[in-house]
Design a protein around this motif. Sequence first.
Motif, PDB file in Angstrom:
ATOM      1  N   MET A  91      39.197  43.698  43.675  1.00 57.45           N
ATOM      2  CA  MET A  91      38.246  44.588  43.316  1.00 57.45           C
ATOM      3  C   MET A  91      38.802  45.600  42.219  1.00 57.45           C
ATOM      4  O   MET A  91      39.956  45.602  42.447  1.00 57.45           O
ATOM      5  N   GLU A  93      39.474  49.081  40.371  1.00 58.74           N
ATOM      6  CA  GLU A  93      39.350  50.427  40.436  1.00 58.74           C
ATOM      7  C   GLU A  93      38.767  50.981  39.242  1.00 58.74           C
ATOM      8  O   GLU A  93      39.242  51.254  38.375  1.00 58.74           O
ATOM      9  N   PHE A 115      38.908  43.067  51.859  1.00 62.50           N
ATOM     10  CA  PHE A 115      39.768  44.298  52.002  1.00 62.50           C
ATOM     11  C   PHE A 115      40.851  43.693  53.211  1.00 62.50           C
ATOM     12  O   PHE A 115      41.958  44.352  53.183  1.00 62.50           O
TER      13      PHE A 115
ATOM     14  N   LEU B  70      37.750  54.011  54.099  1.00 63.10           N
ATOM     15  CA  LEU B  70      38.112  52.681  54.502  1.00 63.10           C
ATOM     16  C   LEU B  70      39.623  52.518  54.110  1.00 63.10           C
ATOM     17  O   LEU B  70      40.450  51.894  55.152  1.00 63.10           O
ATOM     18  N   ARG B  71      39.906  53.050  52.957  1.00 61.84           N
ATOM     19  CA  ARG B  71      41.309  52.835  52.636  1.00 61.84           C
ATOM     20  C   ARG B  71      42.251  53.549  53.512  1.00 61.84           C
ATOM     21  O   ARG B  71      43.518  53.217  53.819  1.00 61.84           O
ATOM     22  N   LEU B  74      41.697  51.597  57.629  1.00 56.84           N
ATOM     23  CA  LEU B  74      41.774  50.152  57.813  1.00 56.84           C
ATOM     24  C   LEU B  74      43.484  49.672  58.169  1.00 56.84           C
ATOM     25  O   LEU B  74      44.180  49.964  57.444  1.00 56.84           O
ATOM     26  N   GLY B  76      45.778  46.475  58.804  1.00 53.58           N
ATOM     27  CA  GLY B  76      45.785  45.136  58.298  1.00 53.58           C
ATOM     28  C   GLY B  76      45.366  44.959  57.077  1.00 53.58           C
ATOM     29  O   GLY B  76      44.389  44.178  56.755  1.00 53.58           O
ATOM     30  N   ALA B  77      45.283  46.000  55.799  1.00 49.39           N
ATOM     31  CA  ALA B  77      44.734  45.860  54.604  1.00 49.39           C
ATOM     32  C   ALA B  77      45.354  44.848  53.803  1.00 49.39           C
ATOM     33  O   ALA B  77      46.720  44.363  53.882  1.00 49.39           O
ATOM     34  N   ARG B  78      44.782  44.205  52.828  1.00 50.75           N
ATOM     35  CA  ARG B  78      45.300  43.266  52.071  1.00 50.75           C
ATOM     36  C   ARG B  78      45.878  44.111  50.955  1.00 50.75           C
ATOM     37  O   ARG B  78      45.305  44.724  50.120  1.00 50.75           O
ATOM     38  N   PRO B  79      47.218  43.508  50.763  1.00 50.05           N
ATOM     39  CA  PRO B  79      47.891  44.403  49.838  1.00 50.05           C
ATOM     40  C   PRO B  79      47.442  44.363  48.385  1.00 50.05           C
ATOM     41  O   PRO B  79      47.450  45.262  47.487  1.00 50.05           O
ATOM     42  N   ASP B  80      46.766  43.127  47.881  1.00 52.50           N
ATOM     43  CA  ASP B  80      46.320  43.013  46.708  1.00 52.50           C
ATOM     44  C   ASP B  80      44.893  43.147  46.464  1.00 52.50           C
ATOM     45  O   ASP B  80      44.234  42.273  45.514  1.00 52.50           O
ATOM     46  N   ALA B  81      44.536  43.975  47.344  1.00 45.95           N
ATOM     47  CA  ALA B  81      42.903  43.825  47.259  1.00 45.95           C
ATOM     48  C   ALA B  81      42.319  44.606  45.835  1.00 45.95           C
ATOM     49  O   ALA B  81      41.366  44.278  45.694  1.00 45.95           O
ATOM     50  N   PHE B  82      42.934  45.536  45.540  1.00 43.03           N
ATOM     51  CA  PHE B  82      42.618  46.026  44.142  1.00 43.03           C
ATOM     52  C   PHE B  82      43.427  46.137  43.100  1.00 43.03           C
ATOM     53  O   PHE B  82      44.724  45.957  43.181  1.00 43.03           O
ATOM     54  N   VAL B  83      42.877  46.100  41.883  1.00 42.17           N
ATOM     55  CA  VAL B  83      43.709  46.031  40.535  1.00 42.17           C
ATOM     56  C   VAL B  83      43.270  47.263  39.697  1.00 42.17           C
ATOM     57  O   VAL B  83      41.992  47.685  39.956  1.00 42.17           O
ATOM     58  N   PHE B 120      47.230  49.464  48.628  1.00 39.55           N
ATOM     59  CA  PHE B 120      45.967  49.354  48.994  1.00 39.55           C
ATOM     60  C   PHE B 120      45.315  50.819  48.656  1.00 39.55           C
ATOM     61  O   PHE B 120      43.980  51.005  48.231  1.00 39.55           O
ATOM     62  N   ARG B 122      46.976  53.005  46.437  1.00 35.34           N
ATOM     63  CA  ARG B 122      47.799  53.521  45.392  1.00 35.34           C
ATOM     64  C   ARG B 122      46.798  53.821  44.046  1.00 35.34           C
ATOM     65  O   ARG B 122      47.023  54.884  43.799  1.00 35.34           O
ATOM     66  N   GLY B 123      45.849  53.252  43.801  1.00 37.58           N
ATOM     67  CA  GLY B 123      45.100  53.564  42.937  1.00 37.58           C
ATOM     68  C   GLY B 123      44.272  55.041  43.143  1.00 37.58           C
ATOM     69  O   GLY B 123      43.972  55.755  42.275  1.00 37.58           O
ATOM     70  N   MET B 124      43.732  55.059  44.464  1.00 39.58           N
ATOM     71  CA  MET B 124      43.202  56.238  44.775  1.00 39.58           C
ATOM     72  C   MET B 124      43.900  57.415  44.579  1.00 39.58           C
ATOM     73  O   MET B 124      43.953  58.527  43.987  1.00 39.58           O
TER      74      MET B 124
END
Lengths: 295, 158
Positions: A91, A93, A115, B70-71, B74, B76-83, B120, B122-124
């Motif tokens: 996803m 940002e 997620f 959510l971030r 959660l 067990g979050a997927r490390p590369d969920a966001f870009v 997960f 970082r962007g935020m």
Amino acid sequence: MRNIRTYTEVGPGGASIPEQVVAQGDRLAARLKDIRSVVGIASGKGGVGKSALTANLAAALASDGLRVGALDADLNGPSLARMLGVVGKRMVEGEHGIEPPTAAVGVRVVSMELFQDGEDAPLRWRGPEADGWVWRNVVETGTLRELISDVAWGELDVLLVDVAPGTDRIGRLLDLVPDPAALLLVTTPSEMSRRVVARSARLVREACVGKVGIVENMTSWECPNCNALTDLYEPAGPDLSGRDGIEKWGAVPFDPRLARSTDEGVPFVLSHPETPAALAIREIIARLLGELEAK
Amino acid sequence: MKFLCLPCDQVMTFAERQVPGDGTLAAVFSCPSCEREMAMLTNPYETQLVSGLGVKIGGRTVPEQPMELLRTSLDGARPDAFVEADAPPAAATLAGDVPIAGRLTWSADALERLERVPSFVRGMVKRIYADWARERGISEMTPELMSRARTELGLEEM
Ligand SMILES: [Zn+2]
């Protein structure tokens, strides 16, 4: 007894929680403004093929040129990302929220699978070990809110929401989206499933959801030799159609390839467009679009 | 949730929030008339109930971020969920060393520190720092400024 002024009498101040909840509601409403129709797809119990149906409805609608989003509201048993072939996609940002991945057919998809780390990862929340039941529901409702309000869905004609099995989960969706354009209740002809969906039908009727349609799944199977359709079950349990303005919008015959192809990320309606099941899904779409038009 | 100072018949105002890290929380309120203070202490699941709503007792110092609940919740979050949407802002200075107006650059040290934030969220976190810097007209983010922002914004809760 002392005369203590009440919460509402004393004016603003304090923990400022209501203001923040209102702000969340505003964000949700702002996002929903760009979505023409939210359509929930629900069932009273699991195992009726609701998610496969959602994935195929989404793919078929998108292939008709509509702008379609598919939200997997089944947080504990997500499957839409896999079914629409976006597992492992990332996803973005974005400036206006989290940009969801787009499936090959153009459907924007959000599911907990995107997620979570690992395909079979159970849903776990950080928090105190004990008394998880006290707070888990709150977190999950909040998460579902974010999956709608914080996703940069863009302008959509239809947002399909795959609601987790269970009558209470329909209630959770209605808390967030009080006025969905339509709700599909998926059932199988077996008695238990019909009885459970009857309960859901009552809930949505009481919530005054405008358009509610029943979809019977796995009604019959097609003989591969002679193409004859045979009923899979003896119809049993209450016949729901026609009751309280809730009509049957369609019936989808059983086709093992539907489950198989959908699990591989290729929607069956597109890979096998001439099969009875795919044609039945197209018929449901025609009915759904007619109902949305008449809204 | 409000606290009323009974002798003054006044609603107490929020003063400060502390998160000791054991799941509990302390929120301090004071009376605007007599200046008496009180602390509300919550146990882990009371704290979780409130944070599960996606709200902060006493109000927010930072606007709610996309998928913040959510971030931050959660497991067990997927490390590369966001870009990230943008290319790294470092590229902005390559073309003639003229910083783009309003564009925040990150010093190498600051970027390194940011790298230590789980991907997960970082962007935020980056966006929160960037908004803070923009409001103060800061053009380059350094670890020192990150520490300042962290204290000012009460980020230890996130
Ligand atoms: Zn006082």
